[in-house]
Design a protein around this motif. Structure first.
Motif, mmCIF file in Angstrom:
data_model
loop_
_atom_site.group_PDB
_atom_site.id
_atom_site.type_symbol
_atom_site.label_atom_id
_atom_site.label_comp_id
_atom_site.label_asym_id
_atom_site.label_seq_id
_atom_site.Cartn_x
_atom_site.Cartn_y
_atom_site.Cartn_z
ATOM 1 N N UNK A 143 133.134 9.735 -15.107
ATOM 2 C CA UNK A 143 134.270 9.374 -15.946
ATOM 3 C C UNK A 143 135.556 9.527 -15.132
ATOM 4 N N UNK A 144 136.611 8.893 -15.591
ATOM 5 C CA UNK A 144 137.916 9.023 -14.943
ATOM 6 C C UNK A 144 138.568 10.310 -15.455
ATOM 7 N N UNK A 145 138.302 11.407 -14.728
ATOM 8 C CA UNK A 145 138.782 12.714 -15.175
ATOM 9 C C UNK A 145 140.308 12.787 -15.187
ATOM 10 N N UNK A 146 140.948 12.086 -14.261
ATOM 11 C CA UNK A 146 142.409 12.110 -14.223
ATOM 12 C C UNK A 146 142.984 11.485 -15.486
ATOM 13 N N UNK A 147 142.439 10.349 -15.883
ATOM 14 C CA UNK A 147 142.910 9.707 -17.110
ATOM 15 C C UNK A 147 142.579 10.552 -18.325
ATOM 16 N N UNK A 148 141.426 11.245 -18.287
ATOM 17 C CA UNK A 148 141.058 12.139 -19.384
ATOM 18 C C UNK A 148 142.089 13.249 -19.529
ATOM 19 N N UNK A 149 142.550 13.781 -18.394
ATOM 20 C CA UNK A 149 143.572 14.819 -18.435
ATOM 21 C C UNK A 149 144.868 14.286 -19.046
ATOM 22 N N UNK A 154 148.136 15.137 -24.065
ATOM 23 C CA UNK A 154 149.221 14.612 -24.884
ATOM 24 C C UNK A 154 149.307 15.347 -26.216
ATOM 25 N N UNK A 155 148.276 16.104 -26.528
ATOM 26 C CA UNK A 155 148.223 16.858 -27.784
ATOM 27 C C UNK A 155 148.835 18.241 -27.569
ATOM 28 N N UNK A 160 148.816 24.109 -25.943
ATOM 29 C CA UNK A 160 149.035 25.501 -26.328
ATOM 30 C C UNK A 160 147.766 26.328 -26.140
ATOM 31 N N UNK A 161 146.628 25.770 -26.520
ATOM 32 C CA UNK A 161 145.346 26.476 -26.361
ATOM 33 C C UNK A 161 145.089 26.780 -24.884
ATOM 34 N N UNK A 216 152.781 20.160 -17.369
ATOM 35 C CA UNK A 216 153.396 19.090 -16.571
ATOM 36 C C UNK A 216 153.007 17.724 -17.098
ATOM 37 N N UNK A 217 151.750 17.577 -17.499
ATOM 38 C CA UNK A 217 151.291 16.292 -18.022
ATOM 39 C C UNK A 217 151.959 16.018 -19.373
ATOM 40 N N UNK A 218 152.002 17.026 -20.228
ATOM 41 C CA UNK A 218 152.588 16.846 -21.570
ATOM 42 C C UNK A 218 154.067 16.494 -21.484
ATOM 43 N N UNK A 219 154.779 17.112 -20.544
ATOM 44 C CA UNK A 219 156.214 16.859 -20.401
ATOM 45 C C UNK A 219 156.520 15.603 -19.589
#
Length: 223
Positions: A143-149, A154-155, A160-161, A216-219
């Motif tokens: 699977x495309x783990x980078x895209x999964x991240x 985004x949640x 937070x978890x 970093x991904x979320x922001x």
């Protein structure tokens, strides 16, 4: 019962096993954090995917995964046994208990911290490792783990978890790193300062690095 079996089932044996599996898992954390940190190249996941593909397809690494899973299971089971033994050894609390004077709260809470990390581990593997390995088994494709991240982080609840999981890891490592050397008899007045420094630095840097990834991904710092 053989001498080896008696040693493993004794309190000292359990602590030795806890220390050995703990140091083994610490070595895994170094590799895992290094590979994951490749996302900070911010090159669309090219570097991360290259090394992720290597880790996911190299036959030696795949074989070592069996040892890694065994290490997690043994470490968790041994930790639960030690926690139970410590609780059974003192069924009635002392009338006056000044535990804080002799130990830190996180050293007394390793069972709780370990349980929180176990819950986090289940969540983490269900997000990435299990889907990827399942897909490889069925289709032979990764699977495309980078895209999964990018998608999963985004949640804000998931982010937070993960941050809370990293905080639990920090406290767990802060005691466990130094404790492992002590259990193995490797502590010495000449080296205790260095062990304490390295252990504290490791306990801060690795969980912080892990926590910065979802943040970093979320922001939107990593895309």
């Amino acid at each position: 019962m053989s001498w080896f079996s008696q040693t493993l089932t004794s309190s000292i044996g359990k602590k030795l096993l806890m220390a050995l599996t703990g140091l083994f898992l610490i070595s895994f954390l170094v590799i895992h954090a290094t590979i994951n940190a490749m996302i900070f190249y911010n090159d669309g996941g090219e570097t991360f995917s290259h090394w992720g593909h290597f880790m996911g397809t190299n036959p030696i690494i795949r074989t070592l995964e069996i040892g890694l899973v065994a290490g997690f299971i043994i470490h968790i089971a041994d930790g639960l046994l030690l926690w139970k033994n410590n609780r059974d050894a003192r069924p009635v609390k002392y009338a006056v208990n000044n535990a804080a004077a002799n130990s830190t709260w996180y050293s007394r809470s390793m069972g709780l911290l370990g349980t929180l990390l176990l819950i986090f581990l289940v969540i983490h593997t269900s997000h990435f490792w299990i889907p990827n390995r399942s897909n490889q088994f069925v289709t032979g494709e990764e699977l495309n783990l980078y895209q999964m991240m990018l998608d999963i982080f985004q949640n804000p609840v998931v982010v937070l978890i993960y941050v809370l999981g990293c905080i639990s890891l920090f406290w767990h490592l802060l005691h466990g790193f130094k404790s492992a050397f002590q259990s193995l008899g490797l502590n010495h007045v000449k080296y205790n300062g260095a062990i304490s420094f390295v252990g504290t630095a490791f306990s801060i840097i690795v969980p912080l690095l892990f926590a910065l990834m979802p943040i970093s991904i979320y922001l939107g710092w990593v895309k």
